[in-house]
Design a protein around this motif. Structure first.
Motif, mmCIF file in Angstrom:
data_model
loop_
_atom_site.group_PDB
_atom_site.id
_atom_site.type_symbol
_atom_site.label_atom_id
_atom_site.label_comp_id
_atom_site.label_asym_id
_atom_site.label_seq_id
_atom_site.Cartn_x
_atom_site.Cartn_y
_atom_site.Cartn_z
ATOM 1 N N GLY A 1 -36.892 52.473 150.110
ATOM 2 C CA GLY A 1 -36.509 53.424 151.147
ATOM 3 C C GLY A 1 -35.051 53.827 151.138
ATOM 4 N N LEU A 2 -34.284 53.389 150.128
ATOM 5 C CA LEU A 2 -32.862 53.742 150.062
ATOM 6 C C LEU A 2 -32.722 55.047 149.289
ATOM 7 C CD1 LEU A 2 -31.392 50.207 149.276
ATOM 8 C CD2 LEU A 2 -31.706 51.316 151.486
ATOM 9 N N THR A 3 -32.937 56.133 149.974
ATOM 10 C CA THR A 3 -32.911 57.439 149.325
ATOM 11 C C THR A 3 -31.517 57.747 148.798
ATOM 12 O OG1 THR A 3 -32.454 58.494 151.458
ATOM 13 C CG2 THR A 3 -34.761 58.313 150.786
ATOM 14 N N GLY A 4 -31.496 58.398 147.639
ATOM 15 C CA GLY A 4 -30.227 58.814 147.048
ATOM 16 C C GLY A 4 -29.416 57.683 146.452
ATOM 17 N N PHE A 5 -30.027 56.518 146.201
ATOM 18 C CA PHE A 5 -29.270 55.369 145.690
ATOM 19 C C PHE A 5 -28.648 55.685 144.336
ATOM 20 C CE2 PHE A 5 -28.838 51.473 143.256
ATOM 21 C CZ PHE A 5 -28.191 50.632 144.144
ATOM 22 N N ARG A 6 -29.451 56.215 143.400
ATOM 23 C CA ARG A 6 -28.919 56.494 142.059
ATOM 24 C C ARG A 6 -27.840 57.564 142.105
ATOM 25 N NH1 ARG A 6 -33.959 57.991 138.681
ATOM 26 N NH2 ARG A 6 -34.615 58.804 140.693
ATOM 27 N N LYS A 7 -28.021 58.533 142.960
ATOM 28 C CA LYS A 7 -27.017 59.590 143.072
ATOM 29 C C LYS A 7 -25.710 59.047 143.631
ATOM 30 C CE LYS A 7 -26.254 64.111 145.235
ATOM 31 N NZ LYS A 7 -26.834 65.154 146.120
ATOM 32 N N ALA A 8 -25.800 58.156 144.617
ATOM 33 C CA ALA A 8 -24.595 57.571 145.207
ATOM 34 C C ALA A 8 -23.830 56.749 144.184
ATOM 35 C CB ALA A 8 -24.974 56.710 146.407
ATOM 36 N N VAL A 9 -24.549 55.989 143.372
ATOM 37 C CA VAL A 9 -23.887 55.162 142.354
ATOM 38 C C VAL A 9 -23.258 56.041 141.286
ATOM 39 C CG1 VAL A 9 -24.271 53.443 140.541
ATOM 40 C CG2 VAL A 9 -25.370 53.173 142.774
ATOM 41 N N ALA A 10 -23.981 57.071 140.868
ATOM 42 C CA ALA A 10 -23.458 57.961 139.827
ATOM 43 C C ALA A 10 -22.205 58.694 140.292
ATOM 44 C CB ALA A 10 -24.533 58.959 139.415
ATOM 45 N N GLY A 11 -22.076 58.914 141.602
ATOM 46 C CA GLY A 11 -20.922 59.624 142.120
ATOM 47 C C GLY A 11 -19.670 58.783 142.273
ATOM 48 N N LEU A 12 -19.765 57.483 142.028
ATOM 49 C CA LEU A 12 -18.603 56.600 142.155
ATOM 50 C C LEU A 12 -17.725 56.684 140.918
ATOM 51 C CD1 LEU A 12 -20.304 53.431 143.670
ATOM 52 C CD2 LEU A 12 -18.735 54.994 144.837
ATOM 53 N N PRO A 13 -16.439 56.403 141.048
ATOM 54 C CA PRO A 13 -15.550 56.386 139.879
ATOM 55 C C PRO A 13 -16.012 55.356 138.852
ATOM 56 C CG PRO A 13 -14.269 56.388 141.907
ATOM 57 C CD PRO A 13 -15.699 56.175 142.300
ATOM 58 N N ALA A 14 -15.735 55.617 137.594
ATOM 59 C CA ALA A 14 -16.120 54.709 136.523
ATOM 60 C C ALA A 14 -15.241 53.468 136.493
ATOM 61 C CB ALA A 14 -16.054 55.421 135.173
ATOM 62 N N ASP A 15 -14.019 53.600 136.983
ATOM 63 C CA ASP A 15 -13.120 52.453 137.001
ATOM 64 C C ASP A 15 -13.422 51.597 138.232
ATOM 65 O OD1 ASP A 15 -10.493 51.094 136.109
ATOM 66 O OD2 ASP A 15 -10.176 51.507 138.239
ATOM 67 N N PRO A 16 -13.644 50.286 138.061
ATOM 68 C CA PRO A 16 -14.036 49.454 139.215
ATOM 69 C C PRO A 16 -12.990 49.407 140.321
ATOM 70 C CG PRO A 16 -13.598 48.095 137.271
ATOM 71 C CD PRO A 16 -13.637 49.516 136.815
ATOM 72 N N LEU A 17 -11.707 49.350 139.974
ATOM 73 C CA LEU A 17 -10.686 49.313 141.018
ATOM 74 C C LEU A 17 -10.640 50.632 141.782
ATOM 75 C CD1 LEU A 17 -7.722 47.462 139.260
ATOM 76 C CD2 LEU A 17 -9.364 46.552 140.906
ATOM 77 N N GLN A 18 -10.775 51.721 141.054
ATOM 78 C CA GLN A 18 -10.798 53.023 141.714
ATOM 79 C C GLN A 18 -12.017 53.136 142.630
ATOM 80 O OE1 GLN A 18 -8.268 55.065 141.198
ATOM 81 N NE2 GLN A 18 -8.962 56.706 142.546
ATOM 82 N N ALA A 19 -13.141 52.582 142.185
ATOM 83 C CA ALA A 19 -14.349 52.620 143.005
ATOM 84 C C ALA A 19 -14.155 51.813 144.279
ATOM 85 C CB ALA A 19 -15.532 52.078 142.201
ATOM 86 N N ILE A 20 -13.555 50.648 144.158
ATOM 87 C CA ILE A 20 -13.317 49.822 145.350
ATOM 88 C C ILE A 20 -12.440 50.571 146.345
ATOM 89 C CG2 ILE A 20 -12.206 47.714 146.185
ATOM 90 C CD1 ILE A 20 -13.050 46.393 143.530
ATOM 91 N N GLY A 21 -11.376 51.212 145.845
ATOM 92 C CA GLY A 21 -10.486 51.957 146.726
ATOM 93 C C GLY A 21 -11.198 53.084 147.440
ATOM 94 N N LEU A 22 -12.027 53.829 146.713
ATOM 95 C CA LEU A 22 -12.755 54.945 147.328
ATOM 96 C C LEU A 22 -13.730 54.434 148.391
ATOM 97 C CD1 LEU A 22 -14.234 58.054 145.650
ATOM 98 C CD2 LEU A 22 -15.756 56.608 146.996
ATOM 99 N N ILE A 23 -14.440 53.350 148.102
ATOM 100 C CA ILE A 23 -15.426 52.818 149.036
ATOM 101 C C ILE A 23 -14.751 52.337 150.317
ATOM 102 C CG2 ILE A 23 -17.077 50.949 149.398
ATOM 103 C CD1 ILE A 23 -17.718 51.219 146.345
ATOM 104 N N ILE A 24 -13.646 51.618 150.182
ATOM 105 C CA ILE A 24 -12.924 51.135 151.363
ATOM 106 C C ILE A 24 -12.509 52.313 152.237
ATOM 107 C CG2 ILE A 24 -10.781 50.031 152.116
ATOM 108 C CD1 ILE A 24 -12.834 48.055 151.144
#
Length: 862
Positions: free
Chosen positions: A197-220
């Motif tokens: 039931g988690l709609t858009g899960f793959r799209k949300a992950v694909a939209g995150l930065p490829a760099d893990p630190l950059q992804a953490i910053g964006l999510i926060i």
């Protein structure tokens, strides 16, 4: 897409994006430092689960775990209430505990009243909630729709395949990528979340930065985490995956020992936050938005510290726990202060000197050996005997580190057939390789998708006899760890090729000067500089069990979760070398010609001691060797009698046979008690404790301050063995007070994953710590949850200087993770270190004999 095409698509890395600001990186690294490492099963060693919190006090850490991690690190209140009812805690202990924690705002009467009622909800003033937790709250606790559990299961399944060390038949196709990149590639094809039931899960992950630190910053930023709560949010996220976070921390720890940096834990953090962000993106309803906004408002009001008055229920339990430990410590101090000092008159040159590991299980055997061999001198020292080696078994390209995990191996020792020609050595090598290949092929046949079913149908009955004999303990389910499945005559000759003429060729990195330097260092560290006995035993230790994933945890922690055989044999060979002895004489240590060092292995399950390289012992020492073997056998029988009582087999007709049978029983969940009950570390001459029954609860390290120029050995003791002992003690503490959070649960339900660790059941997080059966016998606790009490016979000023130089040791003592005491006047005067430079007499040093002789009390479960 085919499997090959999928694998090829997963080798191309994503472009690297801009790095986040330095302040966020510092918070990420600080959160990562809060995680204690978890070593894999093949070298499972004890680790302090609170390692990342020793920079703050024990009380503050208890508050942090309540408020941030949402878990307890104290026993249930009923445990302390029972201790009060049993008279284990008296008013004096309660009064002293209240003086330690005045901010609790209670007096003795109020504390007693609080102890008589069950604790209400802890209700910290504010907590850091995660997205999954808020969603679970909205589901009103329905475990069938728990997104926290689903998220943990999914990340754990990825980690199991990514970090697998050979258990999986189908390897992770993205394993060549870094963890975060590999997870994102696989997530693009994973429909499990959307099925849930988690709609858009793959799209949300694909939209995150490829760099893990950059992804953490964006999510926060997108989640709107308040500035005050960012680090706590990151800590909470890592503790949601406590086991896999700990394994990732181990990978970083190992890399640091090699001078490298590894960011696996950062990447796991990015995966965990990405999951939470995808959950956040999937919910757009008003109920969730309101609940999340309220959670962030609470997080913005987080307190600036961990004051106990803000958590009154925790304050009560913390004071009760302090009183419980004070009562235990009072009896211990009274026992040490009034102990008889070495009543037996020792000869100037003892007939035997026997060095054992400081492991608490050795205390029982040392006491037994001194009973049957009164003039023997026993010594306590770390079981790697000062030789930090990597031991490479014959037929292997690399080996394991045979030294404490705080150290990096300095030398490589290769196993060979001593005194054999190339043909004999090739015979041993061929047998081992053949056995290994046959076992691998057999396993592949049994578990393959096609043959496994027909195998069970056609061959199952053929195993009936073997199953019956294994179950009865007549045969072993696995080969003996001593002989590794070899012919006994060949096995007897296998070992490190360490005869004097071959040391330089078989031990990488050893030269003459290094051998002399290491021999001098180990003898001085053991305070063994003369006189020397005719025989000096160096006994490493290991454990014999079957069907036990945590078997290495019962072996020698000082040898990195391996047996101490290799270290003992290496040390003996070096100390027997004529050139080394000549070098030692030049340094003021004269080992007489009629002195011989012999390596041995003490099996802590059966209390049998195996001697190695007996054929090298000079003929003139044959009577001494025969005497040693007879006394070791007598001591083993005496030690088994003592251990049998705690194992519940005191009424057995054949105690020796019953204990040996436990080592072969594949259904036995408690083959031995390991280090359960550990509570004391003593660094002093043996005369301080000889004749004193410490119940197998004490780490005993030999130390004579008068022989320690510049207190160099004292510094080694306080920065290595004492620290390792605190790790062991706090692992047992954590596994006892909250096994669900800091232990590994029910051993019967364990499933090995990736040859790395265990799951409890078939899903969930990787479990760390000790199984429940390691601390509890089914009706009562065998381990008492008390912090380590350290007693050192050394000048207080010297210990103060060492603590000032070493922040980690200073934190352990000053923040209450260990209780450091000085032993003066031959142990008659005992003072406790409140903090470096402040020492106070212990109130109970003169307790009456009736109190100090009280039997050990084990509390029943609540």
């Amino acid at each position: 897409m085919t499997q090959a095409a999928l694998a090829m698509s997963m080798t191309a890395p994503d472009p690297v994006e801009a790095r986040p600001d330095a302040r966020l990186v510092a918070r990420i690294d600080s959160a990562c430092q809060r995680i204690a490492p978890l070593w894999p099963l093949k070298q499972f060693v004890a680790v302090n689960p609170f390692l990342g919190f020793t920079g703050q006090s024990f009380a503050a850490t208890a508050a942090t775990f309540e408020r941030v991690v949402r878990t307890r690190m104290l026993m249930p209140r009923a445990f302390y209430r029972q201790a009060l009812d049993d008279g284990l805690i008296d008013d004096a202990a309660l009064t002293q505990a209240l003086s330690v924690h005045p901010s609790a705002g209670l007096d003795v009467d109020q504390l007693m009243q609080k102890a008589r009622v069950e604790a209400g909800p802890s209700s910290p003033p504010a907590v850091v909630a995660t997205v999954a937790e808020v969603l679970d709250r909205l589901a009103q606790g329905d475990r069938y729709v728990s997104l926290v559990a689903f998220m943990i299961d999914e990340i754990s399944a990825f980690c199991a395949s990514y970090f697998d060390e050979g258990q999986a038949n189908w390897p992770n196709p993205a394993r060549k990528l870094r963890p975060y990149a590999a997870w994102r590639k696989l997530a693009a094809y994973d429909r499990n979340p959307e099925v849930m039931g988690l709609t858009g899960f793959r799209k949300a992950v694909a939209g995150l930065p490829a760099d893990p630190l950059q992804a953490i910053g964006l999510i926060i930023d997108r989640l709107g985490i308040p500035e005050r709560a960012v680090e706590d949010y990151l800590v909470r996220a890592l503790f949601d995956l406590g086991g896999w976070s700990a394994y990732a921390r181990y990978i970083g720890w190992s890399a640091a020992l090699d001078g490298r940096r590894d960011d696996t834990l950062r990447e796991l953090m990015a995966i965990r936050l990405a999951w939470g962000f995808a959950l956040f993106q999937a919910r757009t309803d008003a109920a969730f938005k309101l609940a999340w906004a309220q959670a962030m408002e609470e997080a913005a009001r987080l307190p600036a510290d961990h004051r106990l008055e803000e958590t009154p229920e925790l304050a009560v339990d913390l004071v009760l726990h302090e009183a419980y430990e004070i009562a235990v410590r009072q009896k211990l101090v009274a026992k040490l202060a009034t102990a008889a000092r070495a009543s037996a008159r020792m000869p100037e040159r003892p007939p035997l000197q026997a060095a054992f590991c400081i492991d608490v299980r050795s205390e029982i055997f040392r006491r037994a050996l001194e009973t049957v061999y009164p003039h023997a001198e026993t010594i306590g020292f770390a079981g790697f005997f000062g030789f930090p080696i990597e031991y490479v078994p014959i037929g292997h390209a690399s080996g394991g580190a045979q030294c404490p995990v705080l150290l990096k191996p300095a030398f490589i020792v290769c196993e060979a057939v001593k005194g054999a020609d190339d043909v004999a050595e090739a015979e041993v090598l061929g047998l081992r390789l053949l056995r290994r290949r046959a076992a691998k092929a057999w396993k592949s046949f049994k578990v393959s998708a096609v043959s496994s079913f027909s195998f069970v149908e056609t061959a199952g009955l053929g195993f009936a006899a073997k199953i019956a004999t294994d179950s009865a303990g007549v045969t072993r389910p696995v080969p003996s760890p001593v002989v590794d499945g070899l012919d006994p005559e060949i096995a007897a000759r296998v070992g490190p090729r360490l005869t004097p003429g071959e040391l330089g060729g078989r031990v990488t990195g050893f030269n003459d000067a290094q051998r002399v330097a290491m021999a001098e260092a180990v003898l001085r560290a053991m305070s063994l500089t003369g006189p020397f006995a005719r025989l000096v035993l160096l006994a490493g230790h290991g454990s014999t069990t079957v069907n036990n994933p945590h078997a290495s945890g019962l072996d020698c922690g000082a040898c990195g979760g391996h047996t101490g055989e290799a270290n003992a044999r290496v040390a003996a060979a070096v100390l027997n070398d004529a050139g080394v002895r000549e070098g030692l004489r030049a340094k003021g240590i004269d080992v007489p010609a009629d002195c011989w060092f012999i390596g041995a292995l003490h099996d802590t399950t059966t209390d049998a001691v195996t001697l190695f390289d007996e054929d090298d012992v000079p003929a003139g020492l044959a009577p001494d060797l025969a005497q040693l073997k007879a006394r070791l056998a007598d001591a083993g029988r005496l030690a088994r009698r003592e251990r049998s009582a705690l194992l519940g087999i005191r009424d057995a007709v054949d105690v020796d046979g019953a204990l040996i049978a436990r080592s072969r029983d594949w259904s036995q969940v408690r083959p031995e008690w390991g280090l359960a009950g550990n509570a004391v570390f003593i660094a002093a001459p043996r005369s301080f404790t000889r004749g004193l029954d410490l119940g197998g609860r004490a780490f005993l390290h030999s130390y004579e301050a008068g022989r320690d120029d510049g207190h160099r050995t004292l510094e080694l003791i306080m920065t290595a063995p004492m620290v390792v002992a605190s790790w062991i003690n706090l692992q047992y503490y954590g596994s006892t007070v909250n096994n669900a959070a800091f232990g590994s649960g029910n051993k019967v339900l364990h499933n090995i994953v990736g040859q790395l660790g265990v799951l409890e059941g078939n899903a969930g997080d990787l479990r760390s710590g000790l199984p429940w059966q390691s601390v509890h016998d089914g009706t009562r606790f065998i381990h008492e949850p008390v912090r380590l009490n350290v007693f050192i016979a050394a000048p207080e000023s010297a210990m103060d200087e060492i603590m000032q130089r070493h922040e980690g040791v200073r934190d352990l003592v000053g923040n209450g993770w260990v209780m450091l005491h000085s032993l003066g006047d031959q142990g008659a005067t005992i003072r406790r270190c409140v903090r470096p430079g402040v020492w106070r007499p212990h109130e109970c040093a003169g307790a009456p004999r009736a109190e100090r002789d009280a039997p050990r009390h084990v509390l029943t479960a609540s």
